[in-house]
Design an enzyme around this catalytic site. Structure first.
Site, PDB file in Angstrom:
ATOM      1  N   GLU A  80       0.952  -1.433  -0.242  1.00  9.32           N
ATOM      2  CA  GLU A  80       0.318  -0.168   0.022  1.00  9.32           C
ATOM      3  C   GLU A  80       0.877   1.720  -0.080  1.00  9.32           C
ATOM      4  O   GLU A  80      -0.182   2.341   0.667  1.00  9.32           O
ATOM      5  CB  GLU A  80      -0.966   0.353   1.042  1.00  9.32           C
ATOM      6  CG  GLU A  80      -1.676  -1.384   1.284  1.00  9.32           C
ATOM      7  CD  GLU A  80      -3.196  -0.341   0.984  1.00  9.32           C
ATOM      8  OE1 GLU A  80      -3.205   0.359  -0.155  1.00  9.32           O
ATOM      9  OE2 GLU A  80      -4.458  -1.847   1.080  1.00  9.32           O
ATOM     10  N   GLY A  81       2.189   1.333  -0.466  1.00  8.32           N
ATOM     11  CA  GLY A  81       2.597   2.413  -0.608  1.00  8.32           C
ATOM     12  C   GLY A  81       3.644   1.830   0.425  1.00  8.32           C
ATOM     13  O   GLY A  81       3.997   2.120   1.192  1.00  8.32           O
TER      14      GLY A  81
END
Length: 825
Positions: free
Chosen positions: A501-502
């Site tokens: 997620e990043g």
């Protein structure tokens, strides 16, 4: 003195007006009144006249719009338009899709803490609590980490069936579609509890309820798509995954090379208009078992079949697994944590336009859609997973440190272990407060782009740090894998959350401050929109109001920073009780510092700021810890300001403010324009840095809380699976704590008598026999010591195996010659 008095009055009036954010006209009136008083009191008349002229020179042109706008505002607007850094489409979408909650207050330099405290206390409904006490508890009882990780490398069939039957995949799907319709808070609590027993189970449940087809369909799907897919997803008839990341597009998701060409093709026996897709995705959770695949790709319409735009942009679609050309690859094996994860590929895969999420109307809006869902997903799944693991480590680590003895003492009595326990306890309090705060923001209707990045980065980072400290405390009990292990799998899995997620490095150095400085700032976004207004007159009017509001805001934060620095933030009104009021004052100071640094950095560095990742990361740390500490104070007051929790709050708070000052110090010492850094240091740290890391006495109090039953420990343990069943060694260790403490006086008495005796018995039971005969202990006390030995043995025992048990089953499926070790090349 008579000469200096008018100028002192001028400065005091300005400082007072700036601190309290009074309007320019009010400042002019106050200053004029003070100068008149100076005149009457006999101050030097020439000096008073000079001061009055200065006031008039400032006030008159700025207070009269017909002078201010053409002479000041219009030239500044033209200059601003020239220096305004161009925003890429990606950046523009990221800024436009998020919403701002309380984090916006932190950029004002004067947060409205009463607004924070007035938010309703997050609470579960009776139905949500019943789900936690029922199906979630039962699922936790069924979990056997050793079977999942070593034997099956997957959830056993009975767990998959239980999860689907009880609609764990439909927690966020509305009841009208057969889902549970739970709040974000309930979602958070479920993931937190599952994570405390198994990260594989928590990720399996979490992914379909965060970024995935379910959430995307709820927000953007057509009625037909919702009616068909949502009931099937809620009931577990469909298992979803979502393909975003690829080999050449990881954190830079907008550069995806996967594409779809609008054309005609065959679908269910008819020739229809659709998209022919070519894609290559990896790291896709649930892909190996998914029946419905969400896909992000760039859509092109070279023949103009659906409009005039050729490059339509990032678009989202749904692909049934059995679609011709879809290839679900073999499984990835992420750090010995076998949640279902793998690649998906496709070449010339045709789907009709009806499979686009939201239909043709949503074509090209995929990045907008993903940004909103990413913000919500980051707010829940990853912070909740970290919170569950960290709280488990605090409670079980404390119990283990009390039960486990070396050199005749509980290992938790050694200061080195105390330090580790204190870090775990403080971070458990912080992650719990932070993860709950972001879930509450979602329930209030926010799309918390900045808080979600803060929660994702700091919860997962603290989770990794706690895993390290926990392994230090439990030693072999964490190192030796097997059914009795209580830390090894969490240690192995901790870097996974850091990357998804990043990536955390990117989240810290680019996203947190990069988005926050524009999205949360009270004036910058308004000024940017005014500057982009094609109507110059309307733009000047809009820019005028925002520009001078911003100027006053910046002056105010400079004055407030200096005042708080001089006074140590010990003066002034603040909310809270007698204990927390000083904490709110400190946060007022750091909010003013953050706002000042943001303004100076954006003004002087402009578009170059986004390339100054070290500076952005440090200012992001300041924002993060101010937000985090505000979440802690909110939690503390929501729970009735319990005195027993004060050591946990104090440790977490002082740890954060120490990091805030370190981050500010590093930002100033390395500011690209050195003289500005020196000036800012004088405003922010007039007496130098004063915040200190939590001390040993406070650490001792936190460690003591974790090593004995008490109300603060019970509150910290809420939401963690601690049922002492056969498959939960951590829960058993925790259940032994009270008995171990009750037996300690008897154990000390017995060991002291044994040391001073001359008996020859060497084994424990013979020594107990002697103790009873000699009258050192009673028969009941003997039973108590026997029980203590048994529970201690269970707490510290690790597993061993026959060699063949540790070999992969495929080893025995291969021909004999393939099992021989290869010769060295």
């Amino acid at each position: 003195m008579s000469v200096a008095l008018p100028f002192i009055a001028f400065l005091l009036a300005g400082a007072f007006a700036a601190y309290h954010r009074l309007r320019l006209a009010v400042w002019a009136a106050i200053t004029a009144t003070l100068l008149a008083a100076c005149w009457l009191l006999g101050a030097n008349q020439a000096a008073t006249i000079v001061a009055a002229i200065v006031v008039a020179a400032i006030a008159v042109p700025l207070l009269l719009p017909f002078i201010r706008k053409p002479l000041v505002t219009t030239p500044l607007l033209k200059f601003f338009r020239k220096v305004l850094p161009p925003l890429s489409q990606t950046e523009r979408i990221a800024l436009e899709t998020g919403s701002v909650g309380f984090e916006g207050e932190l950029f004002t330099g004067d947060p409205d803490w009463n607004k924070l405290l007035a938010y309703p206390k997050p609470q579960l409904t009776d139905e949500e609590q019943a789900f936690l006490d029922g199906p979630v508890e039962e699922l936790c009882r069924m979990v056997d980490e050793w079977q999942i990780n070593h034997v099956h490398a997957d959830l056993p069939p009975e767990l998959w069936d239980f999860i689907k039957h009880n609609r764990f995949f439909g927690m966020i799907i509305p009841k009208e579609y057969g889902g549970l319709g739970f709040s974000a808070l309930a979602h958070h609590k479920v993931i937190q509890k599952l994570a405390s027993v198994s990260s594989v189970v928590s990720s399996t449940v979490g992914v379909p309820n965060s970024l995935g087809p379910g959430e995307l369909l709820m927000h953007y799907g057509t009625k037909e798509q919702k009616d068909h897919y949502l009931p099937r997803l809620a009931a577990g008839q469909e298992v979803p995954c979502f393909g975003l990341t690829g080999p050449f597009a990881g954190s830079d998701a907008t550069s995806i090379p996967d594409f779809g060409i609008v054309c005609k093709g065959d679908w269910n026996g008819a020739n229809v208009l659709g998209v022919r897709l070519t894609f290559d995705k990896r790291y896709i959770t649930l892909a190996p078992v998914a029946t419905i695949i969400g896909l992000a790709f760039r859509m092109y319409d070279p023949d103009g079949l659906i409009g005039d735009t050729r490059d339509i942009g990032i678009t989202l679609a749904l692909l049934p697994r059995d679609t011709d050309g879809v290839e679900v690859g073999r499984r990835h094996f992420p750090l010995n944590s076998p949640f279902q994860n793998g690649p998906i590929r496709g070449k010339e895969v045709f789907i009709p336009l009806s499979q686009l999420i939201g239909g043709v109307d949503k074509a090209g809006l995929g990045w907008n859609m993903l940004n909103e869902c990413l913000a919500v997903g980051r707010s829940i799944t990853l912070p909740s997973t970290a919170s569950g693991g960290v709280k488990f480590a605090a409670v079980v680590g404390g119990a283990y440190a009390r039960i486990r003895k070396q050199f005749g003492l509980s290992i938790g009595r050694f200061e080195g272990v105390e330090e580790a326990l204190a870090r775990i306890g403080g971070k458990a309090y912080a992650t719990s407060a932070l993860s709950q705060a972001t879930a509450a923001a979602v329930d209030r209707g926010d799309v918390p782009s900045v808080p979600s990045a803060i929660a994702k980065y700091h919860c997962t980072t603290m989770g990794r740090e706690v895993a390290s400290d926990f392994m230090d405390i439990v030693g072999g009990k964490g190192i030796i894998l097997g059914p009795r292990n209580i830390g090894g799998r969490a240690w192995q899995a901790s870097p996974i959350a850091i990357t998804v997620e990043g990536a955390n490095i990117m989240t810290r150095s680019l996203l947190i401050f990069g988005q926050g400085a524009i999205l949360c700032h009270p004036w910058v976004m308004k000024e940017m929109k005014a500057a982009q207004n094609p109507d110059l007159k309307a733009g000047v009017d809009e820019f005028d109001e925002n520009l001078f509001g911003h100027i006053g805001f910046a002056i105010s934060n400079a004055v407030r920073s200096l005042w708080f620095g001089i006074t140590g933030a010990k003066i002034g009104a603040a909310p809270g009780d007698d204990y927390t009021r000083r904490y709110f004052r400190k946060l007022d100071r750091y909010s003013a510092n953050l706002a000042l640094m943001a303004d100076v950095s954006m003004l002087l560095l402009g578009g170059k700021l986004k390339f100054k990742e070290s500076l952005s990361g440090r200012l992001g740390d300041v924002l993060s810890h101010v937000y985090m500490t505000s979440a802690m104070l909110k939690r503390y007051h929501d729970e009735g300001a319990p005195q027993a929790d004060q050591p946990l709050l104090a440790w977490a708070f002082h740890d954060s403010v120490h990091k805030i000052e370190n981050a500010l110090s590093a930002a100033l010492r390395n500011f690209p324009i050195r003289p500005v850094g020196w000036l800012m240091w004088a405003l922010i740290f007039p007496w130098g840095r004063r915040a200190e890391a939590p001390g040993d006495r406070l650490g001792h109090r936190v460690a003591a809380l974790l090593m004995a039953p008490n109300e603060a420990r019970d509150r910290l343990a809420q939401g963690v699976f601690l049922t002492p069943c056969a498959n939960n060694p951590g829960g058993r260790i925790n259940s032994y704590l009270a008995k171990a403490i009750a037996a300690e006086p008897v154990e000390r008495k017995f060991l002291k008598a044994l040391k001073n005796s001359d008996i020859e018995a060497l084994d424990f039971r013979s020594q107990l026999d002697e103790g009873v005969r000699e009258g050192w202990i009673t028969a009941d006390e003997r039973k108590q010591l026997e029980e203590l030995r048994e529970l201690t043995l269970d707490a510290i025992t690790v597993d061993d195996f026959d060699p063949h048990e540790l070999r992969a089953a495929t080893y025995y499926d291969q021909p004999q010659h393939k099992r021989q070790p290869r010769e060295a090349a």
